[in-house]
Design a protein around this motif. Structure first.
Motif, PDB file in Angstrom:
ATOM      1  N   ARG A  54       1.968  -3.091   6.548  1.00  0.00           N
ATOM      2  CA  ARG A  54       2.943  -2.793   5.422  1.00  0.00           C
ATOM      3  C   ARG A  54       4.439  -2.936   5.947  1.00  0.00           C
ATOM      4  NH1 ARG A  54       3.511   1.401   0.510  1.00  0.00           N
ATOM      5  NH2 ARG A  54       5.468   0.900   0.044  1.00  0.00           N
ATOM      6  N   LEU A  55       4.479  -2.246   7.021  1.00  0.00           N
ATOM      7  CA  LEU A  55       5.824  -2.643   7.913  1.00  0.00           C
ATOM      8  C   LEU A  55       6.042  -3.807   8.215  1.00  0.00           C
ATOM      9  CD1 LEU A  55       8.243  -1.234   8.915  1.00  0.00           C
ATOM     10  CD2 LEU A  55       7.174  -0.742  10.976  1.00  0.00           C
ATOM     11  N   THR A  57       4.943  -6.433   6.694  1.00  0.00           N
ATOM     12  CA  THR A  57       5.123  -7.236   5.540  1.00  0.00           C
ATOM     13  C   THR A  57       6.653  -6.903   4.859  1.00  0.00           C
ATOM     14  OG1 THR A  57       2.764  -6.965   4.850  1.00  0.00           O
ATOM     15  CG2 THR A  57       4.234  -7.635   3.215  1.00  0.00           C
ATOM     16  N   GLU A  58       7.003  -5.828   4.915  1.00  0.00           N
ATOM     17  CA  GLU A  58       8.204  -5.331   4.564  1.00  0.00           C
ATOM     18  C   GLU A  58       9.465  -6.166   5.028  1.00  0.00           C
ATOM     19  OE1 GLU A  58       9.240  -3.187   1.977  1.00  0.00           O
ATOM     20  OE2 GLU A  58       7.476  -2.106   1.530  1.00  0.00           O
ATOM     21  N   ARG A  59       9.177  -6.220   6.602  1.00  0.00           N
ATOM     22  CA  ARG A  59      10.454  -6.918   7.177  1.00  0.00           C
ATOM     23  C   ARG A  59      10.067  -8.243   7.000  1.00  0.00           C
ATOM     24  NH1 ARG A  59       8.948  -3.431  12.825  1.00  0.00           N
ATOM     25  NH2 ARG A  59      10.298  -1.798  12.417  1.00  0.00           N
ATOM     26  N   ALA A  62      11.811  -8.971   3.452  1.00  0.00           N
ATOM     27  CA  ALA A  62      13.113  -8.300   3.114  1.00  0.00           C
ATOM     28  C   ALA A  62      14.226  -9.355   2.689  1.00  0.00           C
ATOM     29  CB  ALA A  62      13.664  -7.417   4.469  1.00  0.00           C
ATOM     30  N   THR A  67       9.584  -5.840  -1.799  1.00  0.00           N
ATOM     31  CA  THR A  67       9.085  -4.836  -1.016  1.00  0.00           C
ATOM     32  C   THR A  67       7.456  -5.113  -1.085  1.00  0.00           C
ATOM     33  OG1 THR A  67       8.932  -3.462  -2.979  1.00  0.00           O
ATOM     34  CG2 THR A  67      10.684  -3.277  -1.710  1.00  0.00           C
ATOM     35  N   SER A  68       6.840  -4.563  -0.172  1.00  0.00           N
ATOM     36  CA  SER A  68       5.250  -4.693  -0.217  1.00  0.00           C
ATOM     37  C   SER A  68       4.953  -4.242  -1.618  1.00  0.00           C
ATOM     38  CB  SER A  68       4.724  -3.733   0.632  1.00  0.00           C
ATOM     39  OG  SER A  68       4.992  -4.258   2.077  1.00  0.00           O
ATOM     40  N   GLN A  70       6.193  -4.279  -4.551  1.00  0.00           N
ATOM     41  CA  GLN A  70       6.609  -5.570  -5.424  1.00  0.00           C
ATOM     42  C   GLN A  70       5.617  -6.789  -5.180  1.00  0.00           C
ATOM     43  OE1 GLN A  70      10.775  -5.793  -4.572  1.00  0.00           O
ATOM     44  NE2 GLN A  70      11.205  -4.680  -6.470  1.00  0.00           N
ATOM     45  N   CYS A 139       6.777 -15.477  -1.010  1.00  0.00           N
ATOM     46  CA  CYS A 139       6.333 -14.255  -0.421  1.00  0.00           C
ATOM     47  C   CYS A 139       5.125 -14.808   0.303  1.00  0.00           C
ATOM     48  CB  CYS A 139       6.235 -13.205  -1.305  1.00  0.00           C
ATOM     49  SG  CYS A 139       7.770 -12.605  -2.243  1.00  0.00           S
TER      50      CYS A 139
END
Length: 176
Positions: A54-55, A57-59, A62, A67-68, A70, A139
């Motif tokens: 998740r982290l 993916t968020e990065r 960004a 966001t993950s 979304q 994405c």
């Protein structure tokens, strides 16, 4: 409530505390070490892996402003157009309140569109707009790089076995 057996009590008394470092702080193992590695509980290891994915993916997303959660909502609406907010919440493991906020933001940004259910007028169905499909495509291109990292070193048979195992866990524990 049944009492603990003496075996459990004795084994807990023997448990070693981590030795403090020279500065008095306790050494916290890095991912892959100690209980954060192969000695760890499977549930913890799954959670640790999920947090890392998740982290990352968020990065990765960004600068697209996504966001993950979304990304998960866009992915599910692409796969299953016409879902209600409640359906999206169940599929993305998010609360209905969180999905409500995400849906409002995605609708405001023109990524998704609401249509009333043809039979149950109070149910709102959500679909991607062309803008949402373009955003999801951008994405996915980035997330596919992460997906390739996840399967690096696995042959097709091992990847299939892991996917089957993970899906089986979800299906089996769903019944609890």
């Amino acid at each position: 409530m049944p009492r603990k057996s003496t075996d459990i009590t004795k084994s807990q008394a023997v448990r070693k505390r981590p030795a403090p470092a020279a500065n008095g702080a306790v050494h916290i193992p890095a991912p892959g070490e100690g209980k954060r590695g192969e000695q760890g509980y499977l549930g913890y290891l799954l959670r640790q892996a999920h947090a890392a994915v998740r982290l990352t993916t968020e990065r990765t997303l960004a600068d697209l402003g996504v966001t993950s959660p979304q990304f998960a909502v866009l992915t599910m609406l692409n796969a299953y157009p016409g879902l209600s907010g409640a359906d999206v919440a169940r599929l993305t493991f998010l609360t209905p309140q969180t999905v409500g906020v995400i849906i409002r933001n995605l609708e405001r940004d023109g990524a998704i569109l609401m249509t009333p259910h043809p039979v149950h007028g109070r149910i709102q169905q959500w679909t991607l707009t062309p803008r949402g499909a373009t955003l999801l495509k951008a994405c996915r291109e980035r997330v596919m790089v992460l997906e390739k990292r996840l399967v690096k070193g696995l042959d097709t048979k091992a990847e299939t076995a892991i996917r089957r195992w993970l899906a089986g866990i979800a299906a089996d524990l769903q019944e609890d």
